[in-house]
Write an enzyme that holds these catalytic residues in place. Structure first.
Site, PDB file in Angstrom:
ATOM      1  N   GLN A  16     -12.313  36.403 -24.002  1.00 44.80           N
ATOM      2  CA  GLN A  16     -12.670  34.985 -24.133  1.00 44.80           C
ATOM      3  C   GLN A  16     -12.566  34.220 -22.822  1.00 44.80           C
ATOM      4  OE1 GLN A  16     -10.557  32.981 -27.271  1.00 44.80           O
ATOM      5  NE2 GLN A  16     -12.138  33.495 -28.768  1.00 44.80           N
ATOM      6  N   PHE A  17     -11.476  34.414 -22.099  1.00 47.09           N
ATOM      7  CA  PHE A  17     -11.270  33.753 -20.809  1.00 47.09           C
ATOM      8  C   PHE A  17     -10.654  34.754 -19.843  1.00 47.09           C
ATOM      9  CE2 PHE A  17     -11.496  30.086 -23.571  1.00 47.09           C
ATOM     10  CZ  PHE A  17     -12.158  29.140 -22.809  1.00 47.09           C
TER      11      PHE A  17
ATOM     12  N   GLU B 122      -6.145  41.862 -27.193  1.00 45.76           N
ATOM     13  CA  GLU B 122      -7.032  42.427 -26.165  1.00 45.76           C
ATOM     14  C   GLU B 122      -6.784  43.907 -25.921  1.00 45.76           C
ATOM     15  OE1 GLU B 122      -7.340  38.130 -25.847  1.00 45.76           O
ATOM     16  OE2 GLU B 122      -5.602  39.476 -25.957  1.00 45.76           O
TER      17      GLU B 122
ATOM     18  N   HIS C  53      -7.117  29.835 -18.030  1.00 46.65           N
ATOM     19  CA  HIS C  53      -8.515  29.705 -18.426  1.00 46.65           C
ATOM     20  C   HIS C  53      -9.452  29.563 -17.214  1.00 46.65           C
ATOM     21  CE1 HIS C  53      -6.513  28.756 -22.203  1.00 46.65           C
ATOM     22  NE2 HIS C  53      -7.682  28.828 -22.831  1.00 46.65           N
TER      23      HIS C  53
ATOM     24  N   LEU D 109      -6.813  38.998 -32.573  1.00 47.98           N
ATOM     25  CA  LEU D 109      -6.464  38.474 -31.257  1.00 47.98           C
ATOM     26  C   LEU D 109      -5.538  39.467 -30.567  1.00 47.98           C
ATOM     27  CD1 LEU D 109      -5.796  34.730 -32.125  1.00 47.98           C
ATOM     28  CD2 LEU D 109      -7.947  35.847 -31.558  1.00 47.98           C
TER      29      LEU D 109
ATOM     30  N   TYR E 131      -5.211  40.216 -19.270  1.00 49.30           N
ATOM     31  CA  TYR E 131      -4.028  40.963 -18.836  1.00 49.30           C
ATOM     32  C   TYR E 131      -3.379  41.815 -19.923  1.00 49.30           C
ATOM     33  CZ  TYR E 131      -4.755  37.878 -14.889  1.00 49.30           C
ATOM     34  OH  TYR E 131      -5.322  37.206 -13.853  1.00 49.30           O
TER      35      TYR E 131
ATOM     36  N   GLU F 241     -13.007  38.585 -29.819  1.00 44.14           N
ATOM     37  CA  GLU F 241     -12.459  37.500 -30.626  1.00 44.14           C
ATOM     38  C   GLU F 241     -13.524  36.411 -30.844  1.00 44.14           C
ATOM     39  OE1 GLU F 241      -9.207  36.453 -28.154  1.00 44.14           O
ATOM     40  OE2 GLU F 241      -8.226  38.400 -28.389  1.00 44.14           O
TER      41      GLU F 241
ATOM     42  N   PHE G 175      -7.092  35.931 -20.083  1.00 42.74           N
ATOM     43  CA  PHE G 175      -6.696  36.625 -21.304  1.00 42.74           C
ATOM     44  C   PHE G 175      -6.812  38.145 -21.181  1.00 42.74           C
ATOM     45  CE2 PHE G 175      -7.947  32.912 -24.351  1.00 42.74           C
ATOM     46  CZ  PHE G 175      -7.094  32.079 -23.654  1.00 42.74           C
TER      47      PHE G 175
END
Length: 327
Positions: free
Chosen positions: A84-85, A62, A131, A60, A90, A31, A88
Site C-alpha cells: 500500500q505504501f 505483508e 507513507h 494485513l 519492511y 491489501e 509498509f
C-alpha cells in the site's frame, strides 16, 4: 483509437488489465486491491472483471502476502503484489531479500520467481510517518532483484506489462504524487526500449541531469527555466536503477562534461552515490566538474507541514546545475 490520454494511475490500471487479459496466470494480491480497488484505485474494477480468484484481497500481513506470492510463482503463476505504501514493505523485507531474490541463484537457475512487487513511493502527498519513503537503495543493493521506476503514463502502461513478463522478481516503484499527471499513450505500439533502458527525455549540451520516479517532472521543469537563462540541460530518466543503464549515462556525460544526480532519497549510501561513482570511474577525463548530487536531506522524513523543505525542488536542482557549471 491507438492513442489515448490518461493519468499514470489509469495507465497502470490499463497495463495490469492488458497483462491479465493476455495471460491467465497473472494474479494480483494485496491489501484492499479487490473491492476497494487499492487505496490509490490502481486496481479499480479488476476484481469485478476478473474475479476474486485472480484479484485477491489479503489480510494485513505483508510477510504473508509476499510468502504466498513466492509460493504461487513456484507453481507457475505470475503474481503482482501491491504494497500500500513504501514504508509498509519492511515486514516483508526478509521474504523479499532472503527468498524472492535468492531462489533463482540458489537453484542454479532451475527455479524462476516472476513476482512483481508494486510500491507507491516518495513524498509530496501530505501523509503521516511511513507513507512517504524512498527505500529503493535497500532493494537495488540486493542482487537478484530488478528495481524500476515509472514516471509517465506511457512508461506506466508499458513498463508494468514488461515487468510482469520478466522471469526475475521486479520491484516496481510508482511515484504516488504523480499519479494524476496526464499524458498520451499509444496502446498499440510498444516502445522500442526494454524495461531496463534509460530514456533521454530532454536533450541538452551544457550538463546532464540524471533522475528517476517523481524527480523526472521536477528536473524537466528545471530544464525549462534553465533554457530561459541560456543553459541547455540534458535530462535522463534512468527508469531502472538495478540494473543501471550506465552506457546511456556515460554517453551523455562524455558529451556534456557535467552531471547532476537528483533523487528524493537522502544522499548517504544512496543511489545517487552509486551513480556518481560509476560515472566518475568511466568519464573521469571528460568531466569538467565534480558530479553534483541534489537529494533529500540526511534526516528522517519530516512531518507533512515541512516536507516541501525536505524534497528537492526546482530551485535546488538549478542550484546544483549552477554549482556544476561554476567549475
Amino acid at each position: 483509437m491507438a492513442v489515448q490520454k490518461m493519468t499514470i494511475a489509469k495507465a497502470l490500471n490499463a497495463g495490469l488489465r492488458a497483462a491479465m487479459e493476455k495471460d491467465p496466470k497473472v494474479l494480483i494480491q494485496g491489501e484492499d486491491v479487490g473491492k476497494l480497488g487499492g487505496v490509490f484505485r490502481i486496481t479499480e474494477h479488476l476484481q469485478k472483471d476478473f474475479g476474486e480468484d485472480r484479484v485477491i484481497d489479503t489480510p494485513l500481513a505483508e510477510s504473508g502476502i509476499l510468502g504466498t506470492a513466492i509460493g504461487m510463482a513456484l507453481r507457475g503463476y505470475r503474481p503482482v503484489v501491491e504494497i500500500q505504501f513504501d514504508g509498509f514493505v519492511y515486514p516483508a523485507f526478509d521474504q523479499i531479500v532472503s527468498q524472492l531474490a535468492k531462489l533463482h541463484s540458489r537453484s542454479r537457475g532451475a527455479i524462476k520467481v516472476p513476482v512483481v512487487v508494486r510500491i507507491p513511493m516518495g513524498g509530496g502527498i501530505g501523509a503521516v510517518e511511513h507513507h512517504s519513503e524512498s527505500n529503493e537503495a535497500y532493494f537495488a543493493h540486493t542482487l537478484g532483484l530488478k528495481v524500476v521506476f515509472c514516471s509517465s503514463p506511457t512508461d506506466a502502461y508499458w513498463m508494468i506489462q514488461q515487468a510482469i513478463e520478466t522471469d526475475d522478481p521486479v520491484i516496481f516503484y510508482e511515484p504516488k504524487r504523480r499519479y494524476h499527471e496526464k499524458g498520451e499513450i499509444d496502446v498499440d505500439v510498444p516502445p522500442a526500449r526494454d524495461l531496463f533502458s534509460a530514456n533521454v527525455v530532454r536533450q541538452g549540451t551544457d550538463a546532464t541531469v540524471a533522475c528517476y520516479g517523481p524527480m523526472v517532472r521536477t528536473c524537466l521543469d528545471a530544464a525549462k527555466v534553465a533554457e530561459e537563462e541560456g543553459r541547455s540541460l540534458e535530462v535522463i530518466d534512468l527508469r531502472s536503477v538495478s540494473p543501471l543503464d550506465i552506457d546511456t549515462l556515460t554517453t551523455s556525460v562524455t558529451r556534456t562534461g557535467r552531471l547532476v544526480v537528483v533523487t528524493e532519497a537522502h544522499s548517504f549510501v544512496g543511489l545517487s552515490a552509486e551513480i556518481a561513482a560509476a560515472v566518475t570511474e568511466r568519464c573521469f577525463y571528460s568531466l569538467e566538474s565534480p558530479v553534483i548530487r541534489v537529494t533529500g536531506w540526511n534526516a528522517p522524513y519530516p512531518p507533512s507541514k515541512i516536507e516541501e523543505h525536505f524534497l528537492p525542488d526546482l530551485d535546488r536542482v538549478l542550484d546544483g546545475v549552477d554549482r556544476a557549471l561554476a567549475h
